[in-house]
Design an enzyme around this catalytic site. Structure first.
Site, PDB file in Angstrom:
ATOM      1  N   GLY A  17       0.875  -1.421   0.028  1.00 39.17           N
ATOM      2  CA  GLY A  17      -0.001  -0.117   0.018  1.00 39.17           C
ATOM      3  C   GLY A  17       0.853   1.152  -0.133  1.00 39.17           C
ATOM      4  CD  GLN A  49      -2.534  -7.678   1.237  1.00 36.86           C
ATOM      5  OE1 GLN A  49      -2.472  -6.756   0.841  1.00 36.86           O
ATOM      6  NE2 GLN A  49      -2.643  -7.900   2.548  1.00 36.86           N
ATOM      7  CB  SER A 103       6.227 -13.492   3.310  1.00 34.15           C
ATOM      8  OG  SER A 103       6.595 -11.803   3.490  1.00 34.15           O
ATOM      9  CG  HIS A 117       4.919  -7.513   6.117  1.00 32.96           C
ATOM     10  ND1 HIS A 117       3.479  -8.459   6.034  1.00 32.96           N
ATOM     11  CD2 HIS A 117       4.681  -6.613   5.573  1.00 32.96           C
ATOM     12  CE1 HIS A 117       2.890  -7.424   5.766  1.00 32.96           C
ATOM     13  NE2 HIS A 117       3.615  -6.270   5.494  1.00 32.96           N
ATOM     14  N   GLY A 151      13.643  -9.784   0.769  1.00 32.44           N
ATOM     15  CA  GLY A 151      15.098  -9.672   0.601  1.00 32.44           C
ATOM     16  C   GLY A 151      15.496 -10.078  -0.826  1.00 32.44           C
ATOM     17  NE  ARG A 159      11.941  -2.334   2.827  1.00 37.61           N
ATOM     18  CZ  ARG A 159      11.760  -3.611   3.423  1.00 37.61           C
ATOM     19  NH1 ARG A 159      12.024  -4.589   2.732  1.00 37.61           N
ATOM     20  NH2 ARG A 159      11.304  -3.397   4.715  1.00 37.61           N
TER      21      ARG A 159
HETATM   22  C1  LIG Z   1       6.002  -0.011   1.804  1.00 34.92           C
HETATM   23  C2  LIG Z   1       5.708  -1.383   1.837  1.00 34.92           C
HETATM   24  C3  LIG Z   1       4.126  -1.810   1.855  1.00 34.92           C
HETATM   25  C4  LIG Z   1       3.627  -2.924   2.163  1.00 34.92           C
HETATM   26  N1  LIG Z   1       2.411  -3.141   2.148  1.00 34.92           N
HETATM   27  C5  LIG Z   1       2.187  -4.418   2.242  1.00 34.92           C
HETATM   28  C6  LIG Z   1       0.508  -4.624   2.214  1.00 34.92           C
HETATM   29  O1  LIG Z   1      -0.410  -3.925   2.253  1.00 34.92           O
HETATM   30  N2  LIG Z   1       0.173  -6.118   2.230  1.00 34.92           N
HETATM   31  C7  LIG Z   1       1.019  -7.037   2.381  1.00 34.92           C
HETATM   32  O2  LIG Z   1       0.801  -8.246   2.397  1.00 34.92           O
HETATM   33  N3  LIG Z   1       2.582  -6.863   2.266  1.00 34.92           N
HETATM   34  C8  LIG Z   1       2.941  -5.558   2.355  1.00 34.92           C
HETATM   35  N4  LIG Z   1       4.182  -5.357   2.304  1.00 34.92           N
HETATM   36  C9  LIG Z   1       5.128  -6.391   2.336  1.00 34.92           C
HETATM   37  C10 LIG Z   1       5.486  -7.157   0.906  1.00 34.92           C
HETATM   38  O3  LIG Z   1       4.342  -7.556   0.299  1.00 34.92           O
HETATM   39  C11 LIG Z   1       6.432  -8.292   1.069  1.00 34.92           C
HETATM   40  O4  LIG Z   1       6.091  -9.284   1.651  1.00 34.92           O
HETATM   41  C12 LIG Z   1       7.712  -7.678   1.237  1.00 34.92           C
HETATM   42  O5  LIG Z   1       8.160  -6.105   1.315  1.00 34.92           O
HETATM   43  C13 LIG Z   1       8.953  -8.334   0.386  1.00 34.92           C
HETATM   44  O6  LIG Z   1      10.352  -7.936   0.874  1.00 34.92           O
HETATM   45  P1  LIG Z   1      11.091  -7.007   0.079  1.00 34.92           P
HETATM   46  O7  LIG Z   1      10.780  -5.748   0.213  1.00 34.92           O
HETATM   47  O8  LIG Z   1      12.517  -7.100   0.745  1.00 34.92           O
HETATM   48  O9  LIG Z   1      11.315  -7.351  -1.471  1.00 34.92           O
HETATM   49  C14 LIG Z   1       4.717  -4.176   2.226  1.00 34.92           C
HETATM   50  C15 LIG Z   1       5.994  -3.946   2.236  1.00 34.92           C
HETATM   51  C16 LIG Z   1       6.579  -2.460   1.868  1.00 34.92           C
HETATM   52  C17 LIG Z   1       7.936  -2.346   1.834  1.00 34.92           C
END
Ligand SMILES: Cc1cc2nc3c(=O)[nH]c(=O)nc-3n(C[C@H](O)[C@H](O)[C@H](O)COP(=O)(O)O)c2cc1C
Length: 428
Positions: free
Chosen positions: A140, A189, A321, A323, A356, A378
């Site tokens: 989001g 999601q 995950s 997150h 990651g 990211r």
């Molecule tokens: C800014 C941001 C917002 C996120 N919002 C959600 C979300 O709304 N729902 C969710 O399931 N995961 C959310 N995530 C987690 C991502 O879906 C994901 O699991 C995670 O960021 C993957 O890792 P990475 O950023 O190292 O690639 C968010 C991650 C970030 C960085």
């Protein structure tokens, strides 16, 4: 030049180390503040020879050598609070760093003398073929990074035929994102936190609008401690509500209810619901699963025991995950738990993984362990913040190219040729 960069990097690391000490006072913080104004404050791992001042940053997506080039540009262009939202992990960010560092403990034994002239990196998930094993994680945050927002991300995902998961919390509807993709279905999601009837209603709308798969994120039972976000927000002197309704502390009830996927929540209930979340347990997610015809995937699995329950209770898939290091600072990377999870799941349902992943080589390590697809978050948000849709396209293009190159290097003409026998994991 190398010498210059090295000493400048060391200097910044030294200053950061000093600044972390409560005994060393404001002088260091001042030095860091000057430094921070010149250059992005955090250099991710492989960028140690990257640009150290804003003049050295890439000026177009095509100049990028890896996905890391975009983070620095996004840091420069995006308001600090918005950048902080993306950059932050929870607490000390051990988990976020482990997500990267643990790839160095996973070694892959390449096979030789196989015809890899045409590596095929396509995957099939629930009967649908995608050109790449890399998928777009829900976040989001797209509109906070660039006006191209979720529609821009959707168009970029379509350009490379990537699977995309849209977060329910975004302000763009799933139908607008699917339209931007020329009708390609997008997974939906949701954080199941609004009570059964309301959640069922939100899910039913997504189903009516054509989402084939529901992703329930189960790793956020409480709000995490996001210190990096908090610190960068303090550097941001803009008034949030000048540009959007959402204040720094989170959305108001009115703003939340204006988001397309939440329109079914009765306004008078939002405040009560959001302050007292539902009892989220296996029984709750099973009832939700039974209330929809969509495939249901659980996102946020880390313990093999939970992976086993996910299979036992008949869910259609899981996303391993943490997150992105945001759902508690346990220090457990996604890649480190993947082999055990693959062992308990025994191929019964697809295992997706995120957290990651930054390189094609990271992607093929997870696939060799037994994952079906790999999510990134990211990196595409950096691309978006840096150059809008064109930045996301280039991030995905780099990952597609790196994945195919890594496959060829590993002697894998197709993804099924990536097998656990190729993987050696160092003991921690
Ligand atoms: C800014 C941001 C917002 C996120 N919002 C959600 C979300 O709304 N729902 C969710 O399931 N995961 C959310 N995530 C987690 C991502 O879906 C994901 O699991 C995670 O960021 C993957 O890792 P990475 O950023 O190292 O690639 C968010 C991650 C970030 C960085």
């Amino acid at each position: 030049m190398r010498q210059f960069n090295e000493s400048a990097t060391s200097r910044r690391l030294f200053l950061q180390f000093l600044a972390a000490s409560p005994l060393i006072g404001s002088a260091v913080h001042e030095a860091l503040a000057v430094d921070a104004a010149q250059v992005p404050p955090r250099l991710p791992d492989p960028i140690s020879w990257g640009p150290l001042n804003v003049d050295g940053l890439i000026k177009s997506p095509q100049e990028a050598l890896s996905v890391f080039d975009f983070e620095l540009v996004a840091r420069q262009k995006v308001p600090p609070a918005h950048f902080g939202k993306v950059a932050t992990g929870s607490d000390d960010e051990f988990t976020m760093r482990a997500n990267r560092a643990d790839f160095a403990k996973v070694r892959l034994l390449p096979r030789r003398l196989r015809d890899v002239s045409k590596p095929d990196s396509s995957i099939t998930l629930f009967g649908v073929q995608w050109d790449s094993p890399v998928f777009i994680c829900p976040a989001g945050a797209s509109r906070a990074m660039h006006p191209d927002g979720d529609v821009g991300v959707s168009k970029a995902a379509e350009a490379g035929k990537h699977l995309q998961i849209l977060a329910a919390s975004v302000s763009t509807s799933i139908e607008d994102c699917m339209a931007a993709r020329g009708g390609t279905p997008i997974w939906f999601q949701l954080y199941p936190q609004y009570g059964f009837e309301i959640t069922k209603d939100i899910i039913a709308r997504a189903e009516r609008r054509g989402a084939p798969v529901l992703v329930l994120t189960i790793d956020m039972p409480v709000s995490p401690n996001f210190e990096t976000l908090e610190r960068l927000t303090r550097l941001d002197h803009q008034t949030c509500t000048n540009c959007h309704q959402t204040p720094a502390g989170g959305p108001t009830a009115a703003e939340m209810l204006s988001r397309p996927h939440y329109a079914s929540i009765p306004p008078e209930r939002y405040k009560t619901i959001s302050s007292s979340p539902v009892k989220l347990d296996w029984d709750f997610v099973r009832r939700l699963r039974d209330a929809t015809k969509m495939k249901v995937v659980l996102k946020g699995i880390i313990a093999p025991e939970d992976a086993a329950l996910c299979v036992k209770y008949g869910f259609d898939g899981m996303i391993v995950s943490n997150h992105g290091g945001r759902a508690g600072d346990f220090g457990t990377s996604s890649i480190s738990v993947l082999p055990e999870i693959v062992a308990v799941v025994k191929g019964k349902i697809p295992i997706l993984v995120d957290s990651g992943f930054r390189r094609g080589m990271d992607v093929i390590k997870a696939l060799a362990m037994g994952a079906t697809a790999v999510g990134i978050c990211r990196p595409y948000l950096w691309g978006l913040g840096a150059f809008g849709q064109a930045g996301v396209e280039r991030v995905l293009e780099i990952l597609r190219t790196e994945t195919r190159v890594a496959m060829a290097q590993a002697g894998a003409p197709s993804l099924k040729d990536l097998v656990p026998a190729m993987i050696h994991v160092d003991q921690v």
